[in-house]
Design an enzyme around this catalytic site. Sequence first.
Site, PDB file in Angstrom:
ATOM      1  N   ASN A   1     -34.722  27.237  21.605  1.00 21.10           N
ATOM      2  CA  ASN A   1     -34.221  26.914  22.512  1.00 21.10           C
ATOM      3  C   ASN A   1     -32.503  27.330  22.797  1.00 21.10           C
ATOM      4  OD1 ASN A   1     -33.524  26.144  20.119  1.00 21.10           O
ATOM      5  ND2 ASN A   1     -32.269  24.180  20.805  1.00 21.10           N
TER       6      ASN A   1
ATOM      7  N   ALA B   1       0.847  -0.947   0.219  1.00 23.60           N
ATOM      8  CA  ALA B   1       0.102  -0.157  -0.161  1.00 23.60           C
ATOM      9  C   ALA B   1       0.669   1.225   0.395  1.00 23.60           C
ATOM     10  CB  ALA B   1      -1.137  -0.259   1.055  1.00 23.60           C
TER      11      ALA B   1
ATOM     12  N   GLU C   1       5.565 -11.693 -19.982  1.00 21.44           N
ATOM     13  CA  GLU C   1       5.076  -9.468 -20.032  1.00 21.44           C
ATOM     14  C   GLU C   1       4.296  -9.502 -22.094  1.00 21.44           C
ATOM     15  OE1 GLU C   1       4.450  -7.679 -17.366  1.00 21.44           O
ATOM     16  OE2 GLU C   1       5.431 -10.023 -16.006  1.00 21.44           O
TER      17      GLU C   1
ATOM     18  N   ARG D   1     -50.590  36.027  24.263  1.00 18.54           N
ATOM     19  CA  ARG D   1     -51.059  36.599  23.206  1.00 18.54           C
ATOM     20  C   ARG D   1     -51.759  37.728  22.860  1.00 18.54           C
ATOM     21  NH1 ARG D   1     -54.417  32.137  20.505  1.00 18.54           N
ATOM     22  NH2 ARG D   1     -56.336  32.874  20.987  1.00 18.54           N
TER      23      ARG D   1
ATOM     24  N   GLY E   1      -3.133  -3.077  -2.011  1.00 21.20           N
ATOM     25  CA  GLY E   1      -3.832  -2.489  -1.050  1.00 21.20           C
ATOM     26  C   GLY E   1      -4.816  -1.573  -1.664  1.00 21.20           C
TER      27      GLY E   1
ATOM     28  N   ARG F   1     -32.001  15.547  13.321  1.00 17.45           N
ATOM     29  CA  ARG F   1     -31.147  15.714  13.848  1.00 17.45           C
ATOM     30  C   ARG F   1     -29.931  14.927  15.216  1.00 17.45           C
ATOM     31  NH1 ARG F   1     -30.951  21.963  14.456  1.00 17.45           N
ATOM     32  NH2 ARG F   1     -28.914  21.296  14.693  1.00 17.45           N
TER      33      ARG F   1
ATOM     34  N   ARG G   1      -2.153   9.138 -10.769  1.00 19.35           N
ATOM     35  CA  ARG G   1      -2.978   9.158 -11.426  1.00 19.35           C
ATOM     36  C   ARG G   1      -5.017   9.510 -10.692  1.00 19.35           C
ATOM     37  NH1 ARG G   1      -3.711   4.061 -15.255  1.00 19.35           N
ATOM     38  NH2 ARG G   1      -2.264   2.848 -13.805  1.00 19.35           N
TER      39      ARG G   1
END
Length: 461
Positions: free
Chosen positions: A388, A8, A157, A442, A104, A335, A14
């Site tokens: 809040n 690795a 090869e 109110r 890797g 959330r 590239r």
Amino acid sequence: MNISIILAAGEGTRMKSKLPKVLHRVCGKPILEYVINASKGAEIEKNIVIVGHGGDSIREYFKDDSVIFKTQPIGDNTPYGTGFAVMQGIDCIEDDSTVIILYGDTPLITKDTVSKLINYHNSCGYDGTVLTAVVENPTGYGRIIREETGNILKIVEHKDASEEEKEIKEINSGIYCFNGKLLKYALGKIDNNNAQGEYYVTDVISILKEEDYKVGAYIIEDSREIHGVNSRNQLAFSEEIMRNRINSNYMKQGITIINPEHTYIEEGVKIGRDTIIYPGVIIEGNTEIGEDCVIKQNTKILNSIIGDKVEIESSTIEDSSIGDSTHIGPYAHLRPNSRIGKNVKIGNFVEVKNSIIEDNSKAGHLAYIGDAEVGKNVNIGCGVVFVNYNGREKFRTIVGDDAFIGSNSNLVAPVIVKELGYVAAGSTITKEVGEGVLSIARAPQVNKEGWVEKKGYKNHK
């Protein structure tokens, strides 16, 4: 002992990235993590990772005592090549071990293939074994030349192959299995007298063959497993294969995925049978989803626990939990640290953050519930805001069981609405609402007769 040496150290030029190549992600996990997991899954006791470029970042991510890191030197006068990389782990190789060399940047390799290669190597009594593949277009790959016995004669090869040899479709994957003692012996004999000035593991095969050691080849069943990632295009190819592999496994477990090509689920997510997943869904991290759920289009779920018979539509769920038979969405947002009970309704454009909402409560639409504890059987009307934050600190709001919060109300924290408390629509609540109390906060309505005519607006139509 079985040992893996995972190479690795490549720069990955590239990829055009500041991030080390092996830390780029496929279906949510770094490329290298898949290779390490395949090796561990094959019950390999010692895993040695050779790092170079970006080595510190790789070590930082994989804080794992079961992985041994070795650094390949980098510099203008430093030799390169696969053989030189393997040499960096030579002091970790026992003589009586079986060593598999992996890469890797091949995230599609599986534990089954690693196991089969090692078993084949050992059961056939080979001193070295090459993992090979049969491909339709072998251009650019080294060809496997076999003896009549089936053992390897040589690896040629592409540029050195004759026209006849170029017709061979069995190619060298670059993955090998060796006897530990012989691997160390052969590494000591390879040189870099070649056009690239590099040391190659391939030369170990040649040395063993020349000295009459037994060298074999094992053909991989799915050639895509040896696909390496050296560019963004190849990364996308691996992503597609891995995503389809993961989705296929879920469907085999009894989950319906309506359109697997447009569904993203990370490996490790747990999903119960008879759950239905619609297109455009993203499920990530340590998420668990129960049975008989319906996860509708364009929903994203991250690190969350979902109960049974839950329906989620076009919503985002983050680091939260949802009880059985609850309905979320469309366009809701849970959330982090939201705990939603059973048979709860969180409707259109409702946002919940760091809050508990207990069983049978409802927030149908257009509400913000932040830093709150909401009891059972509570109704939260349209446009309600749990206020809040005062600009410096966050405060909590507590709403008791069977309370009713009228539309367009503000609950200014810290504040308590007790059991059976009622808040009239349009109220801004800053003081405690007692049990069974109706609170109206109110200004009185004032009607001014003739105001439009006095202002001269009457004819402005």
